[in-house]
Design a protein around this motif. Structure first.
Motif, PDB file in Angstrom:
ATOM      1  N   SER A 156       0.929  -1.153   0.034  1.00 21.92           N
ATOM      2  CA  SER A 156       0.088  -0.120  -0.138  1.00 21.92           C
ATOM      3  C   SER A 156       0.895   1.378   0.101  1.00 21.92           C
ATOM      4  N   ARG A 157       1.969   1.311   0.809  1.00 22.58           N
ATOM      5  CA  ARG A 157       2.761   2.537   0.780  1.00 22.58           C
ATOM      6  C   ARG A 157       3.640   2.585  -0.231  1.00 22.58           C
ATOM      7  N   ARG A 158       3.870   1.414  -1.165  1.00 21.91           N
ATOM      8  CA  ARG A 158       4.673   1.443  -2.283  1.00 21.91           C
ATOM      9  C   ARG A 158       3.651   2.125  -3.485  1.00 21.91           C
ATOM     10  N   ILE A 159       2.380   1.578  -3.531  1.00 23.30           N
ATOM     11  CA  ILE A 159       1.457   2.186  -4.283  1.00 23.30           C
ATOM     12  C   ILE A 159       1.316   3.751  -4.117  1.00 23.30           C
ATOM     13  N   ARG A 160       1.173   4.230  -2.867  1.00 25.53           N
ATOM     14  CA  ARG A 160       0.965   5.422  -2.839  1.00 25.53           C
ATOM     15  C   ARG A 160       2.236   6.172  -3.413  1.00 25.53           C
TER      16      ARG A 160
END
Length: 246
Positions: free
Chosen positions: A17-21
């Motif tokens: 999720s952090r990578r996608i953000r």
């Protein structure tokens, strides 16, 4: 032999999720710069293709902002439906503008002048956008996020438009073929409509949780078998080779 694809752990989901953000933030930053540069170059050269490309960058920012908004929540899945709607609408808006602009150009709405800055912008986008699309699609597939995969397709479509723009600008500069990019843009508009319909229905392929971590092939071939009735795959899928692997 049977290979089992497990859903990612809670810790891994947080990482994805952090990578996608972060990828969405990178997409937004680049597209804001691209939009300003393309709109400026389009105004100088009186190029409807460059102006259209700049507006496409604005639409891409809208899609990436929607994805960032979704993954800023503690439970991103609760916002997935609305985010898919926003991404779908951005596809439709892109298709409408590209189609209208292409028809206007083909019917004598104006002939663009040579634009060296436009060629540079298109070439840079052609090099950068596929990398962002691939990274986002990989993370989205592993997480099982339909919106991340849908937004990666928006970014990939921007790559196609970059190629169309580059070819059109080069042909216009070298041979005077002002109509070349307008004809190809109509094909891109058709693709955008198809992807918009798929995003609206939620029919986004390659969103098997864990697939990004277990599959070596991250190209779009995995979507070849997806139809309009495709559904998200369950969290754990046994993949066998022939009847004996089931």
């Amino acid at each position: 032999m049977t290979a089992v694809l497990q859903a990612p752990s809670q810790e891994r989901r947080a990482v994805l999720s952090r990578r996608i953000r972060l990828l969405a933030a990178a997409t937004i930053t680049y597209n804001v710069i691209e939009a300003v540069a393309a709109l400026w170059a389009g105004g100088v050269a009186d190029s409807s293709a460059l102006i259209g490309f700049g507006l496409d960058s604005v639409i891409e920012v809208t899609s990436a902002l929607a994805l960032s908004w979704q993954f800023s929540a503690k439970d991103p899945e609760r916002r997935e439906h609305l985010t898919l709607r926003i991404i779908a609408i951005s596809f439709f808006a892109l298709a409408a503008f590209v189609a209208v602009d292409a028809v206007r150009s083909l019917t004598g709405g104006g002939e663009a002048q040579h634009s060296t800055p436009g060629i540079v912008i298109a070439a840079l986008s052609l090099a950068i956008m596929p990398v962002l699309s691939w990274a986002q699609r990989r993370a989205g597939r592993e997480l099982g996020s339909r919106t991340a995969v849908a937004d990666s397709k928006q970014t990939l479509l921007c790559t196609y438009l970059s190629a169309v723009l580059l070819v059109g600008l080069v042909l216009n500069s070298a041979l005077g073929w002002w109509w070349a990019d307008a004809g190809a843009a109509l094909v891109i508009a058709g693709i955008a409509i198809r992807e918009g319909i798929n995003a609206w229905r939620g029919d986004v392929c390659c969103t098997v949780p864990g697939a990004g971590a277990n599959h070596a092939a991250d190209d779009d071939d995995c979507c070849a078998g997806c139809g309009t009735d495709a559904k998200p795959a369950p969290a754990s899928i046994a993949l066998g080779q022939g009847p004996e692997g089931r």
